[in-house]
Design a protein around this motif. Structure first.
Motif, mmCIF file in Angstrom:
data_model
loop_
_atom_site.group_PDB
_atom_site.id
_atom_site.type_symbol
_atom_site.label_atom_id
_atom_site.label_comp_id
_atom_site.label_asym_id
_atom_site.label_seq_id
_atom_site.Cartn_x
_atom_site.Cartn_y
_atom_site.Cartn_z
ATOM 1 N N THR A 36 0.835 -1.201 0.000
ATOM 2 C CA THR A 36 0.000 0.000 0.000
ATOM 3 C C THR A 36 0.867 1.247 0.000
ATOM 4 O O THR A 36 0.677 2.151 -0.813
ATOM 5 C CB THR A 36 -0.948 0.008 1.215
ATOM 6 O OG1 THR A 36 -1.834 -1.110 1.110
ATOM 7 C CG2 THR A 36 -1.746 1.287 1.301
ATOM 8 N N ARG A 50 -7.016 6.729 -0.847
ATOM 9 C CA ARG A 50 -8.443 6.740 -0.551
ATOM 10 C C ARG A 50 -8.742 7.475 0.752
ATOM 11 O O ARG A 50 -7.854 7.722 1.569
ATOM 12 C CB ARG A 50 -8.954 5.309 -0.446
ATOM 13 C CG ARG A 50 -8.868 4.562 -1.751
ATOM 14 C CD ARG A 50 -9.427 3.187 -1.604
ATOM 15 N NE ARG A 50 -8.783 2.503 -0.468
ATOM 16 C CZ ARG A 50 -8.710 1.210 -0.334
ATOM 17 N NH1 ARG A 50 -9.228 0.421 -1.234
ATOM 18 N NH2 ARG A 50 -8.114 0.667 0.693
ATOM 19 N N ALA A 51 -9.999 7.809 0.955
ATOM 20 C CA ALA A 51 -10.424 8.601 2.110
ATOM 21 C C ALA A 51 -9.994 7.993 3.445
ATOM 22 O O ALA A 51 -9.499 8.698 4.320
ATOM 23 C CB ALA A 51 -11.935 8.794 2.079
ATOM 24 N N GLU A 52 -10.149 6.674 3.593
ATOM 25 C CA GLU A 52 -9.744 6.063 4.865
ATOM 26 C C GLU A 52 -8.236 6.123 5.063
ATOM 27 O O GLU A 52 -7.761 6.273 6.181
ATOM 28 C CB GLU A 52 -10.275 4.640 5.020
ATOM 29 C CG GLU A 52 -9.959 3.693 3.911
ATOM 30 C CD GLU A 52 -10.959 3.709 2.755
ATOM 31 O OE1 GLU A 52 -10.704 2.957 1.809
ATOM 32 O OE2 GLU A 52 -11.946 4.436 2.747
ATOM 33 N N SER A 53 -7.484 6.069 3.981
ATOM 34 C CA SER A 53 -6.033 6.193 4.070
ATOM 35 C C SER A 53 -5.627 7.634 4.389
ATOM 36 O O SER A 53 -4.642 7.859 5.083
ATOM 37 C CB SER A 53 -5.379 5.748 2.767
ATOM 38 O OG SER A 53 -5.639 4.376 2.542
ATOM 39 N N GLN A 54 -6.397 8.583 3.898
ATOM 40 C CA GLN A 54 -6.140 9.984 4.238
ATOM 41 C C GLN A 54 -6.212 10.163 5.754
ATOM 42 O O GLN A 54 -5.372 10.821 6.355
ATOM 43 C CB GLN A 54 -7.173 10.898 3.568
ATOM 44 C CG GLN A 54 -7.098 10.965 2.058
ATOM 45 C CD GLN A 54 -5.974 11.833 1.544
ATOM 46 O OE1 GLN A 54 -5.564 12.798 2.173
ATOM 47 N NE2 GLN A 54 -5.470 11.495 0.385
ATOM 48 N N GLY A 55 -7.211 9.540 6.374
ATOM 49 C CA GLY A 55 -7.359 9.621 7.820
ATOM 50 C C GLY A 55 -6.213 8.988 8.570
ATOM 51 O O GLY A 55 -5.768 9.487 9.593
ATOM 52 N N ILE A 56 -5.716 7.872 8.058
ATOM 53 C CA ILE A 56 -4.577 7.196 8.684
ATOM 54 C C ILE A 56 -3.349 8.094 8.638
ATOM 55 O O ILE A 56 -2.604 8.198 9.613
ATOM 56 C CB ILE A 56 -4.299 5.849 7.975
ATOM 57 C CG1 ILE A 56 -5.412 4.857 8.245
ATOM 58 C CG2 ILE A 56 -2.957 5.271 8.413
ATOM 59 C CD1 ILE A 56 -5.350 3.613 7.394
#
Length: 58
Positions: A36, A50-56
């Protein structure tokens, strides 16, 4: 301090470099796979995780 509004592959790489982490250590730190992180970085400035990865990454 710089605030990142939207992470790109380039910014993820710069963060990893600033933390002085290997790709493997950075991926483990974030709880994602090595592949990833490699894909993010290979995409460079034009790639946005992706959006969830942005948060991470935040």
């Amino acid at each position: 301090m710089v605030t990142v509004q939207r992470w790109s592959g380039r910014e993820a790489r710069l963060l990893r470099d600033a933390l002085r982490m290997s790709l493997r250590d950075f991926a483990a730190y974030l709880g994602v796979s090595d592949r990833t992180v490699s894909n993010w970085e290979a995409g460079g400035a034009g790639y946005q995780p992706r959006a969830e990865s942005q948060g991470i990454l935040d």
